[in-house]
Design a protein around this motif. Structure first.
Motif, short mmCIF file in Angstrom:
data_model
loop_
_atom_site.label_atom_id
_atom_site.label_comp_id
_atom_site.label_asym_id
_atom_site.label_seq_id
_atom_site.Cartn_x
_atom_site.Cartn_y
_atom_site.Cartn_z
N PHE A 146 0.76 -1.23 0.07
CA PHE A 146 -0.03 0.23 -0.01
C PHE A 146 0.86 1.39 -0.07
N SER A 147 0.93 2.20 -1.12
CA SER A 147 1.74 3.34 -1.16
C SER A 147 3.24 2.87 -1.17
N PRO A 148 3.53 1.86 -1.63
CA PRO A 148 4.89 1.32 -1.32
C PRO A 148 5.95 2.50 -1.54
N GLY A 149 6.75 2.66 -0.60
CA GLY A 149 7.85 3.70 -0.65
C GLY A 149 9.19 3.36 -1.25
N PHE A 150 9.14 2.49 -2.50
CA PHE A 150 10.16 2.11 -3.18
C PHE A 150 11.19 3.36 -3.53
N LYS A 151 10.51 4.42 -4.08
CA LYS A 151 11.50 5.40 -4.32
C LYS A 151 10.52 6.76 -4.00
N SER A 152 11.32 7.62 -3.35
CA SER A 152 10.65 8.91 -2.96
C SER A 152 10.65 9.86 -4.17
N SER B 79 -4.94 10.50 -1.17
CA SER B 79 -3.75 10.97 -0.52
C SER B 79 -2.71 9.62 -0.19
N HIS B 80 -1.64 9.62 0.05
CA HIS B 80 -0.74 8.62 0.38
C HIS B 80 -1.11 7.74 1.48
N MET B 81 -1.77 8.14 2.38
CA MET B 81 -2.38 7.52 3.72
C MET B 81 -3.59 7.01 3.64
N GLY B 82 -4.37 7.63 2.77
CA GLY B 82 -5.81 7.28 2.93
C GLY B 82 -6.29 6.07 2.41
N VAL B 83 -5.36 5.30 1.61
CA VAL B 83 -5.89 4.06 1.03
C VAL B 83 -6.24 2.93 1.93
N LEU B 84 -5.59 3.13 3.21
CA LEU B 84 -5.60 2.05 4.02
C LEU B 84 -6.98 1.92 4.92
N ARG C 215 -6.35 16.64 5.05
CA ARG C 215 -5.86 15.54 4.47
C ARG C 215 -6.93 14.47 4.30
N LEU C 216 -6.92 13.79 3.08
CA LEU C 216 -7.96 12.63 3.03
C LEU C 216 -7.40 11.51 3.62
N THR C 217 -8.23 10.97 4.70
CA THR C 217 -7.73 9.93 5.52
C THR C 217 -8.51 8.73 5.49
N TYR C 218 -9.31 8.46 4.42
CA TYR C 218 -10.06 7.27 4.26
C TYR C 218 -10.11 6.92 2.73
N ASN C 219 -10.77 5.82 2.27
CA ASN C 219 -10.82 5.39 0.97
C ASN C 219 -12.15 4.92 0.68
#
Length: 406
Positions: free
Chosen positions: A198-204, A330-335, A386-390
């Motif tokens: 989920f929003s994997p941080g492989f590369k910033s 947002s980055h975090m909202g997908v969870l 911030r959008l905090t939900y999906n």
């Protein structure tokens, strides 16, 4: 002026320039040396498993002793910030669950990040466990000297333990930095059956991340904690020391190195077009070329880039929903589910620090009508939190179950 004085002044100026050049060169050498020493290797040392209940109790005791508690009941905050376990129903006494998944949170976050996903997975028959990465769950100051090796150790320890406690397939899931850490374990252990990222941080996408390992030695905080802004909430840090970014960067470099080789197990990636943290075009490239399993899926929230060619495995949903006052995901909202009591559409917590505009933040805090977006978004005449939900949370879970096989 005599010729000797002219020559002396000339030599002095040359010497001064040379001295400055030498100092800069020395600083560069030190900087390169520090950066060169900042690499993170895949864990080859023998890390032993530890019974989850023992690990859980040890961690709870540590959090209880060192946490700076916020405005909620301390018992609730303790649960939010501690490792947890969800056991599937209908297991015969004395038998093991037939499948399990370990979930690893991101930088500055807590095990609570998976409170909605864990319930959904356990209802599908998974033994679900979360971990707390060292330096988290207590106070941002505790991340000043933490290392990515400590994070690796916890992930390896509990992934090995889960493999012992499950009779069948074991999966790994990770959010942002947590995705990098589980990737490290998965590449070394072919027994892992698949991944949920989920929003994997492989590369910033943030510039100059490479300098943070060196910078952390001389500038402990990129953003100094401000008494006017909450440093942490009941479930996460709102700011982290430079060292936190440095250790994240080290995990991302390792992830990119690992991803030079294909990974053939089923993988779910979830990402948003307007993620303010990660390089989403890189994610798309990696998915199409390195995650080769035909059952893998990429959920993309937004408008699909023209670079997307593997459209049979990429699922697209719009990330602008005016009817719900959502400008972008947002980055975090997908969870999180829209029904989440803290982060859902009617949740108790709002992240008003969504850009550097102090007037918008104050308006958000004072109850102005809100729109929702990723960090940094601004639209004239609208106040964004911030959008905090999906909104697609249930659909996303159905895709996840298909990818993981149940």
């Amino acid at each position: 002026m005599s010729q000797s004085k002219i020559s002396m002044n000339k030599r002095f100026r040359i010497g001064r320039v040379f001295g400055v050049f030498s100092a800069l060169a020395l600083a560069l050498v030190i900087l390169v040396g520090l950066i060169g020493c900042s690499g993170l290797n895949t864990t080859e040392q023998d890390i032993h498993s530890l019974a989850f209940n023992i690990y859980q109790q040890q961690t709870i005791s540590d959090v209880k002793a060192h946490r700076v508690f916020q405005q909620m009941a301390q018992e609730d905050e303790l649960i939010f910030n501690s490792p947890n376990e969800w056991t599937p129903k209908h297991i015969l006494e004395g038998s093991k669950p037939t499948k399990g998944i370990l979930l690893v949170h991101g930088l500055g976050d807590s095990p609570w990040s998976f409170s909605d996903l864990a319930v959904a997975l356990s209802e599908q028959g998974y033994l679900v466990r979360t971990v707390l990465l060292p330096g988290h769950g207590t106070s941002p100051d505790d991340m000043l000297d933490v290392s990515a090796e400590q994070w690796q150790e916890v992930v390896h320890q509990q992934a090995k333990q889960l493999e012992k406690d499950v009779s069948g397939k074991v999966y790994l899931g990770g959010f942002s930095t947590g995705a990098n850490l589980i990737l490290d374990y998965a590449y070394q252990h072919p027994s892992i059956a698949g991944l949920a990222l989920f929003s994997p941080g492989f590369k910033s996408s943030v510039p100059f991340q490479w300098i943070t390992p060196a910078l952390s030695k001389v500038k402990p905080w990129l953003i100094t904690p401000d008494s006017d802004v909450d440093v942490q909430t009941p479930v996460r840090y709102m700011t982290v020391p430079t060292n936190g970014f440095a250790q994240y960067y080290r995990t991302s470099v390792l992830a990119q190195k690992l991803l030079e080789k294909p990974y053939d197990k089923p993988v779910l990636i979830v990402a948003t077009e307007h993620d303010s943290v990660i390089d989403t075009p890189y994610l798309l490239q990696v998915f199409q070329h390195n995650f080769t399993n035909p059952n893998s899926r990429f959920i993309w929230y937004g408008k699909l880039p023209v670079e997307a060619s593997d459209t049979s495995r990429i699922l697209v949903r719009t990330d602008r929903i005016d009817a719900q006052r959502i400008s972008q995901f947002s980055h975090m909202g997908v969870l999180f589910s829209p029904d989440n009591p803290l982060y859902g559409s009617q949740g108790q917590l709002r992240i008003c620090l969504n850009n550097m505009n102090a007037e918008e933040r104050k308006a958000c805090e004072n109850g102005s009508p809100l729109w929702f977006s990723a960090w940094g978004y601004h639209e004239e005449g609208k106040v964004h939190a911030r959008l905090t939900y999906n909104p697609y949370f249930s659909w996303q879970n159905a895709v996840m179950f298909d990818v993981l096989g149940g």
